[in-house]
Each structure stands twice: as structure tokens, then as C-alpha cells.
Design an enzyme around this catalytic site. Structure first.
Site, PDB file in Angstrom:
ATOM      1  N   ARG A 174       1.156  -0.936   0.471  1.00 49.47           N
ATOM      2  CA  ARG A 174       0.067  -0.021   0.159  1.00 49.47           C
ATOM      3  C   ARG A 174       0.590   1.532   0.131  1.00 49.47           C
ATOM      4  O   ARG A 174       1.903   1.136   0.324  1.00 49.47           O
ATOM      5  CB  ARG A 174      -0.909   0.323   1.483  1.00 49.47           C
ATOM      6  CG  ARG A 174      -1.636  -1.286   0.950  1.00 49.47           C
ATOM      7  CD  ARG A 174      -2.343  -1.046   3.089  1.00 49.47           C
ATOM      8  NE  ARG A 174      -3.253  -2.589   2.735  1.00 49.47           N
ATOM      9  CZ  ARG A 174      -3.197  -3.300   3.627  1.00 49.47           C
ATOM     10  NH1 ARG A 174      -2.036  -3.191   3.788  1.00 49.47           N
ATOM     11  NH2 ARG A 174      -4.386  -4.916   3.593  1.00 49.47           N
ATOM     12  N   LYS A 198      -1.472  -2.646   8.785  1.00 52.71           N
ATOM     13  CA  LYS A 198      -2.797  -2.236   8.985  1.00 52.71           C
ATOM     14  C   LYS A 198      -2.437  -2.664  10.209  1.00 52.71           C
ATOM     15  O   LYS A 198      -2.564  -4.316  10.692  1.00 52.71           O
ATOM     16  CB  LYS A 198      -4.120  -2.594   8.293  1.00 52.71           C
ATOM     17  CG  LYS A 198      -4.377  -1.471   7.120  1.00 52.71           C
ATOM     18  CD  LYS A 198      -5.603  -1.820   6.241  1.00 52.71           C
ATOM     19  CE  LYS A 198      -5.888  -0.986   5.233  1.00 52.71           C
ATOM     20  NZ  LYS A 198      -7.392  -1.094   4.051  1.00 52.71           N
ATOM     21  N   HIS A 268      -3.144   2.175  -5.974  1.00 53.55           N
ATOM     22  CA  HIS A 268      -3.667   1.417  -5.173  1.00 53.55           C
ATOM     23  C   HIS A 268      -4.465   0.295  -6.387  1.00 53.55           C
ATOM     24  O   HIS A 268      -4.466  -0.522  -6.273  1.00 53.55           O
ATOM     25  CB  HIS A 268      -4.928   1.741  -4.990  1.00 53.55           C
ATOM     26  CG  HIS A 268      -5.489   1.075  -3.507  1.00 53.55           C
ATOM     27  ND1 HIS A 268      -5.143  -0.222  -2.395  1.00 53.55           N
ATOM     28  CD2 HIS A 268      -6.899  -0.181  -3.854  1.00 53.55           C
ATOM     29  CE1 HIS A 268      -5.362  -1.059  -2.097  1.00 53.55           C
ATOM     30  NE2 HIS A 268      -7.059  -0.870  -2.552  1.00 53.55           N
ATOM     31  N   ARG A 271      -0.716  -1.763  -7.123  1.00 56.65           N
ATOM     32  CA  ARG A 271      -1.487  -3.313  -6.147  1.00 56.65           C
ATOM     33  C   ARG A 271      -2.289  -4.331  -6.733  1.00 56.65           C
ATOM     34  O   ARG A 271      -1.800  -5.132  -6.867  1.00 56.65           O
ATOM     35  CB  ARG A 271      -1.670  -2.773  -4.482  1.00 56.65           C
ATOM     36  CG  ARG A 271      -2.398  -3.894  -3.879  1.00 56.65           C
ATOM     37  CD  ARG A 271      -2.649  -2.823  -2.261  1.00 56.65           C
ATOM     38  NE  ARG A 271      -3.558  -4.049  -1.997  1.00 56.65           N
ATOM     39  CZ  ARG A 271      -2.928  -4.454  -0.122  1.00 56.65           C
ATOM     40  NH1 ARG A 271      -1.408  -4.495  -1.078  1.00 56.65           N
ATOM     41  NH2 ARG A 271      -3.407  -4.980   0.421  1.00 56.65           N
ATOM     42  N   HIS A 294      -3.191  -8.559   3.475  1.00 57.54           N
ATOM     43  CA  HIS A 294      -5.225  -9.589   3.463  1.00 57.54           C
ATOM     44  C   HIS A 294      -5.337 -10.111   4.793  1.00 57.54           C
ATOM     45  O   HIS A 294      -4.529 -11.157   5.668  1.00 57.54           O
ATOM     46  CB  HIS A 294      -5.771  -9.441   2.499  1.00 57.54           C
ATOM     47  CG  HIS A 294      -5.123  -8.780   1.343  1.00 57.54           C
ATOM     48  ND1 HIS A 294      -5.788  -9.619  -0.180  1.00 57.54           N
ATOM     49  CD2 HIS A 294      -5.253  -7.861   1.368  1.00 57.54           C
ATOM     50  CE1 HIS A 294      -5.332  -8.473  -1.698  1.00 57.54           C
ATOM     51  NE2 HIS A 294      -6.207  -7.346  -0.028  1.00 57.54           N
ATOM     52  N   TYR A 303      -9.170 -10.744  -6.700  1.00 59.54           N
ATOM     53  CA  TYR A 303      -8.508 -10.683  -8.187  1.00 59.54           C
ATOM     54  C   TYR A 303      -8.189 -12.247  -8.554  1.00 59.54           C
ATOM     55  O   TYR A 303      -8.931 -12.081  -9.851  1.00 59.54           O
ATOM     56  CB  TYR A 303      -6.649 -10.645  -7.451  1.00 59.54           C
ATOM     57  CG  TYR A 303      -6.539  -8.961  -6.423  1.00 59.54           C
ATOM     58  CD1 TYR A 303      -6.733  -8.204  -6.735  1.00 59.54           C
ATOM     59  CD2 TYR A 303      -6.437  -9.905  -4.757  1.00 59.54           C
ATOM     60  CE1 TYR A 303      -6.933  -7.034  -6.479  1.00 59.54           C
ATOM     61  CE2 TYR A 303      -6.496  -8.320  -3.913  1.00 59.54           C
ATOM     62  CZ  TYR A 303      -5.902  -7.457  -4.728  1.00 59.54           C
ATOM     63  OH  TYR A 303      -5.979  -5.969  -4.177  1.00 59.54           O
TER      64      TYR A 303
END
Length: 322
Positions: A174, A198, A268, A271, A294, A303
Site C-alpha cells: 500500500r 494495518k 492502489h 497493487r 490481507h 483478484y
């Protein structure tokens, strides 16, 4: 702002109990302060005066200038704040309990084709090489020190931009993770980078030889030209030597895509492109999940839908009885 002490207390609570990143906490604060600021301007002096109809009118105002995805994020933040206020005795009732989150259509992410991604990477690498050549020319010419300094800065920024694009595409990290990197987070011998994602969760992500070359050239040649006392250990630097910010990183990606003649993309989207191309190349879904950071495999599975759509397009073009 009138309710700033309540917002501060809520953010402290999130930081202590939810383990959210600084970027997420900032987004929560901005969304809540934007909402409460509207009511302050309307003369509200007590949070208990705010009604569900007031909150719905706030949403109506915000919808004029924000996409559904932004509205969903804002609604979640405001609803969490009011729930916290009720649980901690700040509010008599939770006025936001029935505030509905806008539905977001499940759209497939935009991605570059592999040929477009290659064209973009070739462009930034060539730009870095051209800038180096122009910089060499200034040593033997009669240009003044000011022009020479500008040429060296352009060279440094071209090297930086190439390293940024190569690393974003190679790793799928990210943009917030990119700008938070320090020099010692990169292990050149192992060709890996240590990323904090995150919730402050760390992961180690591999990258390939082109990214390694771009990073080595940036660290050895470009970064020293921009570095100063404000730089610290930041891997990527802005024009004034401080840590590169997300806004500038996004602008770099947009500008380089435009210059390369490929569809306009964001970090993004790079990504998304990295994930899709890895899956197209036979990568395992869980490996891609780990690489992208993730929390849920369901997020990564999006994806595979992109890959299927691309397969359908190729099928329609190539198969006689499609």
C-alpha cells in the site's frame, strides 16, 4: 472545536483497544470532526441535542461531494463514535444506532495489463537513465551551479520515482506502507522488504531484480542528493528532504502513468495489478494473501474474478466459436 475533548478521548480509546494504524485513526478523527463541525455551525452545544434526523441530513450534505465508498467509511466512523459515547456515559442514547451505511457495488478493481505494466516500468527506468546522462553532461559544460543543482535534483527524483514504481508493482504494498519504509527495512541480500501494515502487523515481502537495481541506484546515488537533517532513516524523500508523503507518492504514480502513455492509475491500482498478474502467473492464493497483508482470504479472492474476466475477454477474441 467544541467537542474536541470527546473526539480526543474516543481516538485514545481506539488506539488502546483496537490496535488501529495512525492513518486509520487520522481518518476516523477527520470524519468525526467534519460531522460534528456541521452541527457546531448549526448552533449545537451538546452532543445529546443531535438526533438521527440530524445525522441523516449530514449524510445528505456529504453525498453531494463524496463517493459511496467514502460515505460508507464516514458513516462507520460516526456510528462508532456515538456508540462509544453511549457506552461511556457521554450520551444518554446512541442516536447513530440506526444510521444506515450506504451500499457499495461490488465492482472489480481496475488493473493494468501485463504489457501496460511493462511499458510503465520501462518508462520510469529509461527516465532515470536519461536523467543520469543529462546530469553527467553538466559536469563538462559551462552551466552555472544553480542549473547544475537543478539537474542533479531532477536526476535524484527520477531515480526515486523509478524505485517507487518498481517497488509498488513488485510487492503490491500500500502507498501508506511505502512512505513509512526506512532504509534498514530493505534487505538487499535477501531481496525482501519489511513492511508494517494495518493494525501495525509486520510482514516480509520479496521483490525481484529490477526493483533491487532501482532501489540500489536510488539509495546510493539519488537519496544523498535530497537528504538533509530532516531525512532521518526514511527510505523515500520529498523535494525538501523530509519523508515522502502519501499525496506526493500518489501524484508521482499518476504523472508517470501519464508520461508512459498507459491508463491513468493510482498506487492502489498498481497493487491490484501486481496481485492479478501474480495469480495469472500461477501464484497460490494464500501466498498472495500473505504478500498483500490481507486479513481475509475473501479480499484476495477478488483478484481471481479479475483474472476470470480477462480470460473471458481473451477467449472471446481468440476462440472461433466464442
Amino acid at each position: 472545536m467544541r467537542f474536541e475533548h470527546h473526539v480526543d478521548a474516543f481516538i485514545r480509546y481506539l488506539k488502546a483497544n483496537r490496535g488501529l494504524s495512525e492513518n486509520t485513526l487520522k481518518a476516523y478523527r477527520d470524519d468525526i470532526e467534519s460531522c460534528l463541525g456541521l452541527f457546531v455551525r448549526r448552533g449545537v452545544s451538546d452532543l445529546n441535542e443531535i438526533t438521527i434526523d440530524d445525522l441523516r441530513s449530514w449524510m445528505a450534505v456529504e453525498r453531494r461531494t463524496h463517493a459511496k465508498s467514502s460515505m460508507a467509511r464516514k458513516t462507520v466512523a460516526v456510528r462508532a463514535f456515538f456508540a462509544w459515547g453511549y457506552e461511556h456515559g457521554v450520551l444518554r442514547t446512541n442516536q447513530a444506532a440506526t444510521l444506515a451505511t450506504p451500499s457499495i457495488p461490488d465492482t472489480l478493481p481496475d488493473v493494468l495489463t501485463e504489457a501496460q505494466a511493462l511499458a510503465l516500468m520501462n518508462h520510469v527506468d529509461d527516465a532515470a537513465g536519461s536523467a543520469a546522462g543529462n546530469d553527467d553532461d553538466t559536469h563538462d559544460s559551462s552551466v552555472g551551479k544553480r542549473d547544475k543543482g537543478k539537474s542533479q535534483r531532477r536526476h535524484a527524483e527520477a531515480l526515486r520515482n523509478a524505485a517507487i514504481l518498481e517497488l509498488l508493482y513488485a510487492t503490491g504494498i500500500r502507498v501508506a506502507e511505502l512512505v513509512a519504509l526506512d532504509v534498514d527495512h530493505v534487505d538487499f541480500s535477501a531481496r525482501t522488504v519489511r513492511v508494517t501494515g494495518k493494525g501495525n502487523k509486520q510482514r516480509v515481502v520479496p521483490f525481484g531484480a529490477p526493483s533491487m537495481r532501482a532501489l540500489e541506484e536510488w539509495v546510493a546515488q539519488g537519496r544523498p542528493m535530497l537528504a538533509n537533517l530532516k531525512s532521518g532513516q526514511a527510505l523515500f524523500l520529498g523535494a525538501r528532504g523530509g519523508r515522502l508523503d502519501q499525496r506526493t507518492a500518489r501524484a508521482i504514480v499518476h504523472d508517470e502513468a501519464r508520461a508512459a502513455g498507459v491508463p491513468d492509475i493510482s498506487p492502489h491500482a498498481l497493487r491490484h495489478s501486481a496481485a492479478t498478474h501474480m495469480l495469472n502467473g500461477g501464484a497460490d492464493l494464500r501466498e498472495v494473501q500473505e504478500m498483500l497483508g490481507h486479513a481475509s482470504l475473501k479480499t484476495t479472492q477478488r483478484y481471481t474474478h479479475v483474472s476470470i474476466e480477462q480470460l473471458k475477454d481473451r477467449y472471446a477474441q481468440a476462440f472461433p466459436r466464442a
